[in-house]
Design a protein around this motif. Structure first.
Motif, mmCIF file in Angstrom:
data_model
loop_
_atom_site.group_PDB
_atom_site.id
_atom_site.type_symbol
_atom_site.label_atom_id
_atom_site.label_comp_id
_atom_site.label_asym_id
_atom_site.label_seq_id
_atom_site.Cartn_x
_atom_site.Cartn_y
_atom_site.Cartn_z
ATOM 1 N N UNK A 1 58.203 -81.569 -55.589
ATOM 2 C CA UNK A 1 59.258 -82.402 -56.179
ATOM 3 C C UNK A 1 60.540 -82.391 -55.360
ATOM 4 N N UNK A 2 60.603 -81.560 -54.310
ATOM 5 C CA UNK A 2 61.775 -81.635 -53.427
ATOM 6 C C UNK A 2 61.488 -82.476 -52.176
ATOM 7 N N UNK A 3 60.272 -82.985 -52.040
ATOM 8 C CA UNK A 3 59.963 -83.904 -50.935
ATOM 9 C C UNK A 3 60.311 -85.325 -51.371
ATOM 10 N N UNK A 4 60.949 -86.064 -50.430
ATOM 11 C CA UNK A 4 61.435 -87.389 -50.804
ATOM 12 C C UNK A 4 60.326 -88.433 -50.876
ATOM 13 N N UNK A 5 59.313 -88.273 -50.025
ATOM 14 C CA UNK A 5 58.254 -89.276 -49.956
ATOM 15 C C UNK A 5 56.891 -88.615 -50.112
ATOM 16 N N UNK A 6 55.933 -89.333 -50.706
ATOM 17 C CA UNK A 6 54.578 -88.769 -50.789
ATOM 18 C C UNK A 6 53.807 -88.882 -49.471
ATOM 19 N N UNK A 7 54.452 -89.449 -48.440
ATOM 20 C CA UNK A 7 53.784 -89.610 -47.144
ATOM 21 C C UNK A 7 54.233 -88.534 -46.149
ATOM 22 N N UNK A 8 53.656 -88.579 -44.958
ATOM 23 C CA UNK A 8 54.000 -87.648 -43.866
ATOM 24 C C UNK A 8 53.840 -86.181 -44.269
ATOM 25 N N UNK A 9 52.724 -85.872 -44.901
ATOM 26 C CA UNK A 9 52.504 -84.495 -45.330
ATOM 27 C C UNK A 9 51.885 -83.650 -44.223
ATOM 28 N N UNK A 10 52.104 -82.351 -44.321
ATOM 29 C CA UNK A 10 51.401 -81.422 -43.450
ATOM 30 C C UNK A 10 50.035 -81.113 -44.044
ATOM 31 N N UNK A 11 49.205 -80.462 -43.222
ATOM 32 C CA UNK A 11 47.890 -80.055 -43.717
ATOM 33 C C UNK A 11 47.934 -78.671 -44.350
#
Lengths: 201, 270
Positions: free
Chosen positions: A105-115
């Protein structure tokens, strides 16, 4: 006579036990419902379980028949690369493996995630800060080779680990849209490329 | 300084090690980190936060201009010594199972006339939550060295334990994680961070018994509510509401499992 009395005890005891179990579970669901809220990208509906998540939420694994059914269902979700190319750039793959960011919930976007691979797995010869929840993947490609079977299995395992082990601790990176197809290709290269530090000292 | 050198040596050893030495080197690194933590515990920076908290406990505040000195944390009005070692507990006056933080909110409302929503809605370590953290630091310091002693006799506690255990194994969210994913096995790590197996008495005592804690990496004192909140953040679930029943239920499950273990609060963490 003894049999009858045993049966009578069972008949009296079992519905009570079931009712209690059901009541506690209903209370549990109500508790979860009132205890969580949506913050940022982490919507409240994340608390509501998929069927297999519920079946894997016990102290012990479910019976084999249930595991088999879950695995068969999850296997159907796997999408192999449309262009038939399984490998990207291992250097990009390493960055994805190192990054544990994304989907909180502190990430701004659901994209560009790490593995988040290193949270649980040993991978390369030079990274000593690795977790041990999953097996070591050191020299993954070197040890296993790159037959079509192993390549397809590895893709599938990254895409949806539950297809191979119903209650695996590993996230469904492809199926749950944690990683993109391109990111999985990069991870594949990191695991298999002979020049990747996973395989080369 | 000696410790620092040891840490440096461990780090160097890791840098220079070949593959066969890797496992040994990472053990050295862990040992170095643990020694570093021990050194920090000698002169725990939580002392400063705890001193603030003691001041707050004794200072009149709120519409009723009263201090918290009559607050009953379970061992009688005003008794702080040993109180948090026996929390959470069932309180007859509220009819609820409460942890330290929700109990303090009750006292702030009852004695000081403060609205507990101000605590619930504040950001971590800001405003009323910063004050809460200070109070917690003070109170848990007063239980250091005591035994974890959770009274599981009330049926309300037994119920909370059952609900907490269900919550512990509840897998959800985009990564399918539960508490048990990381804390349901022995001898595991995330990166270099060792994970207590919270299903066992030993593991639960190590985990529950050393929080609340001062975190060296960010220089912050974290309450148990803060700790649990961040566990859920990393599980990628929705956010648990401060003081909500799931946080109490999980706390009862952990504390009851840890029963008999040693309180090492405030802990000191990376």
């Amino acid at each position: 006579m003894k049999k009858i009395s045993t049966l009578a005890v069972l008949l009296l005891a079992l519905p009570g036990a079931w009712a209690d179990q059901g009541e506690t579970y209903a209370e549990f669901k109500a508790m979860m419902d009132r205890s969580f809220k949506t913050t940022g990208i982490a919507a409240k509906h994340r608390m509501y379980q998929l069927d297999f998540q519920k079946e894997c939420s016990q102290e012990k694994q479910p019976p084999k028949a249930v595991m088999d059914r879950i695995e068969a269902e999850q296997m159907k979700t796997i999408r192999y690369p449309a262009d038939g190319k399984y490998f990207g750039d291992w250097k990009e793959g390493e960055k994805i493996a190192v990054s544990g960011r994304g989907l909180t919930w502190t990430d701004k976007t659901p994209d560009n995630n790490g593995g988040g691979c290193y949270n649980c797995h040993q991978m390369s010869h030079h990274e000593v800060s690795y977790g041990t929840i999953g097996p070591s993947l050191l020299e993954y490609g070197k040890v296993r080779g790159s037959s079509e079977d192993i390549v397809k299995y590895t893709w599938g395992k990254i895409y949806n680990a539950k297809a191979y082990n119903a209650c695996s601790n590993m996230p469904r990176n492809g199926d749950a849209e944690i990683l993109t197809e391109q990111q999985i290709k990069h991870l594949m290269a990191f695991l298999f490329d002979p020049n990747s530090p996973v395989n080369k000292k | 300084m000696v410790i620092r050198q040891k840490y440096l040596v461990a780090a160097l050893a890791v840098g220079l090690a070949g593959a066969p030495l890797l496992a040994a080197a990472s053990d050295d690194l862990l040992e170095g980190i643990n020694a570093y933590r021990e050194a920090l515990a000698d002169g725990n920076p939580s002392e400063l936060v705890a001193a603030e908290g003691e001041e707050l406990w004794k200072t009149p505040r709120g519409p009723k201009n009263a201090s918290l000195e009559k607050c009953d944390l379970g061992l009688g009005p005003g008794v702080v010594k040993g109180a948090s070692a026996q929390l959470p507990r069932y309180f007859k006056d509220t009819g609820k199972v409460q942890d330290l933080e929700t109990r303090l909110m009750t006292c702030m409302e009852t004695f000081q006339g403060l609205d507990s929503k101000a605590v619930v809605n504040a950001g971590w370590l800001k405003g009323e939550k910063e004050k809460m953290a200070a109070l917690v630091a003070y109170i848990v310091t007063e239980s250091n060295g005591q035994k974890i002693k959770i009274d599981m006799r009330p049926p309300q506690m037994k119920k909370m334990y059952e609900l907490g255990k269900l919550a512990f194994y509840h897998r959800a969210g985009p990564m399918d994680f539960s508490c048990a994913t990381c804390h349901g096995d022995q001898g595991k790590r995330i990166r270099m961070q060792e994970l207590p197996d919270l299903r066992t008495q030993e593991g639960a005592a190590a985990g529950w018994g050393s929080w609340p804690a001062y975190r060296v990496s960010n220089g912050q004192f974290w309450t148990m509510q803060h700790r649990l909140n961040d566990c859920y953040r990393q599980q990628r679930t929705a956010e648990p509401i401060y003081g909500s029943d799931v946080t109490i239920a999980l706390s009862v499950y952990l504390a009851a499992t840890a029963n008999g273990g040693k309180v090492m609060t405030p802990g000191i963490k990376r």
